[in-house]
Each structure stands twice: as C-alpha cells, then as structure tokens.
Design a protein around this motif. Structure first.
Motif, PDB file in Angstrom:
ATOM      1  N   ALA A   1       0.709  -1.189  -0.167  1.00  0.00           N
ATOM      2  CA  ALA A   1       0.044  -0.178   0.080  1.00  0.00           C
ATOM      3  C   ALA A   1       0.830   1.139  -0.077  1.00  0.00           C
ATOM      4  CB  ALA A   1      -0.949   0.043   1.158  1.00  0.00           C
ATOM      5  N   ALA A   2       1.897   1.316   0.536  1.00  0.00           N
ATOM      6  CA  ALA A   2       2.803   2.413   0.775  1.00  0.00           C
ATOM      7  C   ALA A   2       4.188   2.113   0.706  1.00  0.00           C
ATOM      8  CB  ALA A   2       2.511   3.083   2.030  1.00  0.00           C
ATOM      9  N   PRO A   3       4.966   1.434  -0.399  1.00  0.00           N
ATOM     10  CA  PRO A   3       6.028   1.086  -0.506  1.00  0.00           C
ATOM     11  C   PRO A   3       7.334   2.127  -0.223  1.00  0.00           C
ATOM     12  CG  PRO A   3       5.211   0.980  -2.700  1.00  0.00           C
ATOM     13  CD  PRO A   3       4.108   1.313  -1.635  1.00  0.00           C
ATOM     14  N   ASP A   4       6.762   3.389  -0.531  1.00  0.00           N
ATOM     15  CA  ASP A   4       7.632   4.526  -0.437  1.00  0.00           C
ATOM     16  C   ASP A   4       8.149   4.940   0.747  1.00  0.00           C
ATOM     17  OD1 ASP A   4       7.793   4.732  -3.083  1.00  0.00           O
ATOM     18  OD2 ASP A   4       6.602   6.549  -3.298  1.00  0.00           O
ATOM     19  N   VAL A   5       7.128   4.655   1.669  1.00  0.00           N
ATOM     20  CA  VAL A   5       7.597   4.988   3.229  1.00  0.00           C
ATOM     21  C   VAL A   5       7.910   3.753   3.960  1.00  0.00           C
ATOM     22  CG1 VAL A   5       6.363   7.102   3.332  1.00  0.00           C
ATOM     23  CG2 VAL A   5       5.063   5.120   3.953  1.00  0.00           C
ATOM     24  N   MET A   6       7.455   2.564   3.648  1.00  0.00           N
ATOM     25  CA  MET A   6       7.571   1.321   4.261  1.00  0.00           C
ATOM     26  C   MET A   6       9.060   0.862   4.032  1.00  0.00           C
ATOM     27  SD  MET A   6       5.059   0.422   6.219  1.00  0.00           S
ATOM     28  CE  MET A   6       5.763  -0.950   6.662  1.00  0.00           C
ATOM     29  N   LYS A   7       9.761   1.182   2.939  1.00  0.00           N
ATOM     30  CA  LYS A   7      10.883   0.806   2.622  1.00  0.00           C
ATOM     31  C   LYS A   7      11.993   1.541   3.616  1.00  0.00           C
ATOM     32  CE  LYS A   7      14.199  -0.260  -0.880  1.00  0.00           C
ATOM     33  NZ  LYS A   7      14.662  -0.378  -2.268  1.00  0.00           N
ATOM     34  N   PRO A   8      11.753   2.965   3.846  1.00  0.00           N
ATOM     35  CA  PRO A   8      12.760   3.568   4.846  1.00  0.00           C
ATOM     36  C   PRO A   8      12.346   3.097   6.064  1.00  0.00           C
ATOM     37  CG  PRO A   8      11.496   5.161   3.420  1.00  0.00           C
ATOM     38  CD  PRO A   8      11.294   3.940   2.833  1.00  0.00           C
ATOM     39  N   TRP A   9      11.120   2.908   6.550  1.00  0.00           N
ATOM     40  CA  TRP A   9      10.862   2.273   7.908  1.00  0.00           C
ATOM     41  C   TRP A   9      11.422   1.174   8.223  1.00  0.00           C
ATOM     42  CZ3 TRP A   9       8.717   3.747  12.163  1.00  0.00           C
ATOM     43  CH2 TRP A   9       8.215   2.804  13.045  1.00  0.00           C
ATOM     44  N   PHE A  10      11.537   0.140   7.217  1.00  0.00           N
ATOM     45  CA  PHE A  10      12.031  -0.946   7.542  1.00  0.00           C
ATOM     46  C   PHE A  10      13.754  -0.758   7.697  1.00  0.00           C
ATOM     47  CE2 PHE A  10      14.371  -4.801   5.734  1.00  0.00           C
ATOM     48  CZ  PHE A  10      14.021  -5.718   6.663  1.00  0.00           C
ATOM     49  N   ALA A  11      14.047   0.340   6.517  1.00  0.00           N
ATOM     50  CA  ALA A  11      15.893   0.282   6.753  1.00  0.00           C
ATOM     51  C   ALA A  11      16.289   0.805   8.199  1.00  0.00           C
ATOM     52  CB  ALA A  11      16.088   1.053   5.518  1.00  0.00           C
ATOM     53  N   ALA A  12      15.265   1.744   8.691  1.00  0.00           N
ATOM     54  CA  ALA A  12      15.403   2.475   9.724  1.00  0.00           C
ATOM     55  C   ALA A  12      15.491   1.355  11.080  1.00  0.00           C
ATOM     56  CB  ALA A  12      14.539   3.736  10.275  1.00  0.00           C
ATOM     57  N   SER A  13      14.361   0.416  10.890  1.00  0.00           N
ATOM     58  CA  SER A  13      14.324  -0.580  11.921  1.00  0.00           C
ATOM     59  C   SER A  13      15.415  -1.342  11.955  1.00  0.00           C
ATOM     60  CB  SER A  13      12.933  -1.222  11.541  1.00  0.00           C
ATOM     61  OG  SER A  13      12.842  -2.371  12.163  1.00  0.00           O
ATOM     62  N   THR A  14      16.082  -2.002  10.616  1.00  0.00           N
ATOM     63  CA  THR A  14      17.082  -2.672  10.472  1.00  0.00           C
ATOM     64  C   THR A  14      18.539  -2.044  11.258  1.00  0.00           C
ATOM     65  OG1 THR A  14      16.083  -3.517   8.550  1.00  0.00           O
ATOM     66  CG2 THR A  14      18.416  -3.966   9.029  1.00  0.00           C
ATOM     67  N   ALA A  15      18.466  -0.841  10.824  1.00  0.00           N
ATOM     68  CA  ALA A  15      19.740  -0.100  11.401  1.00  0.00           C
ATOM     69  C   ALA A  15      19.708   0.172  12.756  1.00  0.00           C
ATOM     70  CB  ALA A  15      19.974   1.303  10.830  1.00  0.00           C
TER      71      ALA A  15
END
Length: 156
Positions: free
Chosen positions: A10-24
C-alpha cells in the motif's frame, strides 16, 4: 483474522525507509537484548503477530525457552542481567506512557547500565517495535517468520 491491507504494497515509498531504519537501529544493539525488547513491547501491546515472530527469532539467536516464558513477569523472575532489567524497565515505562506513570525510576536504572548513546539507541528500538506493533494490530497482520525473512531479503 484477515489482514486489512499489506503496508508494504500500500505504501512502499514509506515502508522501505521505515524498514531500513528498523534494521539499522536493531543492528546498533546486542541481538539478545533487542529480541527481549521486541517481545516485551509486543506483550504489552498484545501483538500476537510480533510475539510469534520475535520469540522464534529469539530462539534462533540462542535465547532460552525459560527466559522467553518468564519475560511477562521479568521483575519477579531470575535470570535477567541488570542491563536487561534496565532495558525492560525502560520498555515498560515508554510503552505504557498513556497510563500516566513517571519514567524517573526507569531512567535511573537505564542510566546506570547504558551510555547516553545506548540510551538513545534503545529508545529508538522501543519506538520502532511499538510502531511495528501498531501496524500489525491495526491492520490485523499475521505473517509467519519465514515469510518475513523472505520479504526482508527482497526489501533490503
């Protein structure tokens, strides 16, 4: 329970950086502590999806069944280090902000075990898991851990 939507679709443009922040953020702390934090916040938030996922991940990283089972009663249970207890107290304090408790005692314990930098990293980790809990509970998500690993590999 049927999922209301897939946040990644539904919102890949914000979920991808959210996931990246989570991982970092997750990578900035010791793995055993991160899993305890994730499980504890998920217990408080009653997020079945995240409890399922993070208990399996904790086991895979060497966490014992006993410590996982006792996590809901960590204050009374033996087997947690002073550092883990400080982190769990901070999880409880921040995850339950709406209950109107002060965080002073929890912060004193935190400051005794964590550097200022680690305090920020842990606080961010708590924010991240609370956010994931809200996504999972709010959208009725249920994903098996193996599926999550597959999605993580694709998103990363």
């Amino acid at each position: 329970m049927t999922a209301k939507l897939n946040p990644f679709a539904a919102a890949p443009d914000v979920m991808k950086p959210w996931f990246a922040a989570s991982t970092a953020i997750e990578a900035s702390l010791e793995p055993s502590l991160v899993e305890l934090v994730k499980i504890r916040a998920s217990q408080i938030n009653q997020c079945a999806n995240c409890i399922n996922m993070h208990t399996e991940e904790a086991r895979a990283k060497g966490e014992t069944e006993k410590r996982i089972y006792l996590l809901s009663a960590w204050r009374e249970a033996p087997g947690y280090t002073p550092r883990e207890r400080a982190a769990l107290g901070w999880v409880d304090a921040l995850t339950r902000l709406s209950e109107g408790h002060t965080q002073e005692a929890a912060h004193e314990a935190l400051a005794a075990e964590f550097s200022e930098e680690e305090q920020v990293k842990l606080t961010l980790m708590i924010n991240i898991i609370n956010g994931w809990n809200r996504l999972a509970v709010g959208f009725h998500l249920w994903t098996e851990p193996a599926v999550v690993k597959s999605v993580q590999a694709q998103v990363a």
